[in-house]
Design an enzyme around this catalytic site. Structure first.
Site, mmCIF file in Angstrom:
data_model
loop_
_atom_site.group_PDB
_atom_site.id
_atom_site.type_symbol
_atom_site.label_atom_id
_atom_site.label_comp_id
_atom_site.label_asym_id
_atom_site.label_seq_id
_atom_site.Cartn_x
_atom_site.Cartn_y
_atom_site.Cartn_z
ATOM 1 N N GLU A 6 119.425 64.920 -6.736
ATOM 2 C CA GLU A 6 120.233 66.352 -5.658
ATOM 3 C C GLU A 6 120.229 67.287 -6.851
ATOM 4 O O GLU A 6 120.285 68.537 -6.536
ATOM 5 C CB GLU A 6 121.421 65.675 -5.093
ATOM 6 C CG GLU A 6 121.088 64.684 -4.087
ATOM 7 C CD GLU A 6 122.418 63.762 -3.448
ATOM 8 O OE1 GLU A 6 122.226 63.250 -2.493
ATOM 9 O OE2 GLU A 6 123.267 63.966 -4.430
ATOM 10 N N ALA B 139 128.036 66.164 1.015
ATOM 11 C CA ALA B 139 128.751 65.963 -0.428
ATOM 12 C C ALA B 139 129.923 65.031 0.118
ATOM 13 O O ALA B 139 130.372 64.728 1.314
ATOM 14 C CB ALA B 139 129.393 67.588 -0.664
ATOM 15 N N ASP C 294 122.140 69.908 1.585
ATOM 16 C CA ASP C 294 122.722 68.698 1.448
ATOM 17 C C ASP C 294 124.079 68.468 1.686
ATOM 18 O O ASP C 294 124.935 69.317 1.877
ATOM 19 C CB ASP C 294 122.544 68.306 -0.238
ATOM 20 C CG ASP C 294 122.515 66.883 -0.439
ATOM 21 O OD1 ASP C 294 122.700 65.917 0.357
ATOM 22 O OD2 ASP C 294 122.409 66.642 -1.742
HETATM 23 C C1 5RP Z 1 124.169 61.119 -1.662
HETATM 24 C C2 5RP Z 1 125.131 62.100 -1.482
HETATM 25 C C3 5RP Z 1 125.676 62.565 -0.222
HETATM 26 O O1 5RP Z 1 125.643 63.856 0.143
HETATM 27 C C4 5RP Z 1 127.227 62.450 -0.037
HETATM 28 O O2 5RP Z 1 127.321 60.938 -0.292
HETATM 29 C C5 5RP Z 1 127.709 62.784 1.501
HETATM 30 O O3 5RP Z 1 127.148 61.558 2.307
HETATM 31 P P1 5RP Z 1 127.250 61.594 3.986
HETATM 32 O O4 5RP Z 1 126.741 62.704 4.505
HETATM 33 O O5 5RP Z 1 126.641 60.259 4.222
HETATM 34 O O6 5RP Z 1 128.748 61.402 3.839
HETATM 35 O O7 5RP Z 1 125.709 62.812 -2.563
HETATM 36 O O8 5RP Z 1 124.053 61.012 -3.097
#
Ligand code: 5RP
Length: 227
Positions: free
Chosen positions: A108, A88, A86
């Site tokens: 998440e 962040a 994931d």
């Molecule tokens: C979604 C999240 C995402 O991991 C975080 O916002 C990062 O997003 P991106 O990859 O679009 O910069 O926590 O709830």
């Protein structure tokens, strides 16, 4: 100079290179949410024969995975799985995170908690000395929005309701700026204990196990205890 989009693509590809050799064809892969993860899913599509199925932290990611013909399992069907990948919004040196920019923070946190390891993928703009510049997302039960906002103001925060947005759980989000996050674990515990809070976007009690950071000069691995 690489754009942020190009850095995100590099992080997504690096995650693929990292995870695929570490899982077997029976494995379930945990997939998070966000624009970096979208790129990870796109890259994953060509390798769908190298794992059994995915488990996802949002309807958005589940739809994207299914669009590529990747099976998405219900978390209740799985006891554990090896990797959760994931993005962040912020990452500190101890791999504590701020998450929830996309509003999927609660799922998440749940999916990450069932995984053996959490691999975080970010571009270098997400790396911070101290969490808190990014407004902290807090998922709230709708009837408790005002009550929770008052408590967050009592902690020095400035909560702002994410208007017109409902999470996959049918709840709202308060984005809280101005918090002085000296002790992320303590603050996560305090916010989690406010009645009406579903989850807060601090991942400090349980952060990531490894971060792959895309920088202008290549990929960098961040692990707790290493800088
Ligand atoms: C979604 C999240 C995402 O991991 C975080 O916002 C990062 O997003 P991106 O990859 O679009 O910069 O926590 O709830």
């Amino acid at each position: 100079m690489l754009s942020q989009q190009a850095l995100k693509e590099n992080a997504a590809r690096a995650a693929l290179d990292y995870v695929l050799p570490r899982i077997d064809p029976d494995a379930v892969l945990g997939v998070g949410t966000g624009s970096t993860v979208d790129l990870f899913i796109d890259a994953l599509a060509a390798h769908k024969h190298r794992f059994r199925a995915a488990v996802s932290s949002s309807g958005r990611s589940a739809d994207r995975l299914r669009g590529y013909g990747i099976e998405v399992l219900d978390l209740n069907e799985i006891e554990s799985f090896p990797w959760y990948v994931d993005g962040a919004d912020e990452v500190d040196r101890a791999l504590r995170l701020t998450k929830g920019g996309g509003g999927a923070l609660t799922r998440e946190k749940i999916v990450a908690s069932v995984a053996k390891r959490f691999l975080c993928i970010v571009d270098e703009s997400k790396c911070v000395e101290r969490l808190g510049k990014f407004p902290l997302p807090v998922e709230v039960i709708p009837m408790a929005t005002a009550a929770v906002a008052r408590r967050l103001r009592g902690l020095g925060g400035v909560p702002r309701e994410r208007r017109g947005f409902l999470t996959d759980n049918g709840c709202g989000i308060l984005d809280v700026s101005n918090l002085d996050i000296v002790d992320p674990v303590a603050l996560e515990t305090t916010i989690n204990n406010i009645p009406g809070v579903v989850a807060c976007g601090l991942f400090a009690i349980a952060g990531a196990d490894l971060a792959l950071v895309a920088t202008q000069s290549g990929m960098r691995e961040l692990a707790p205890g290493r800088s």
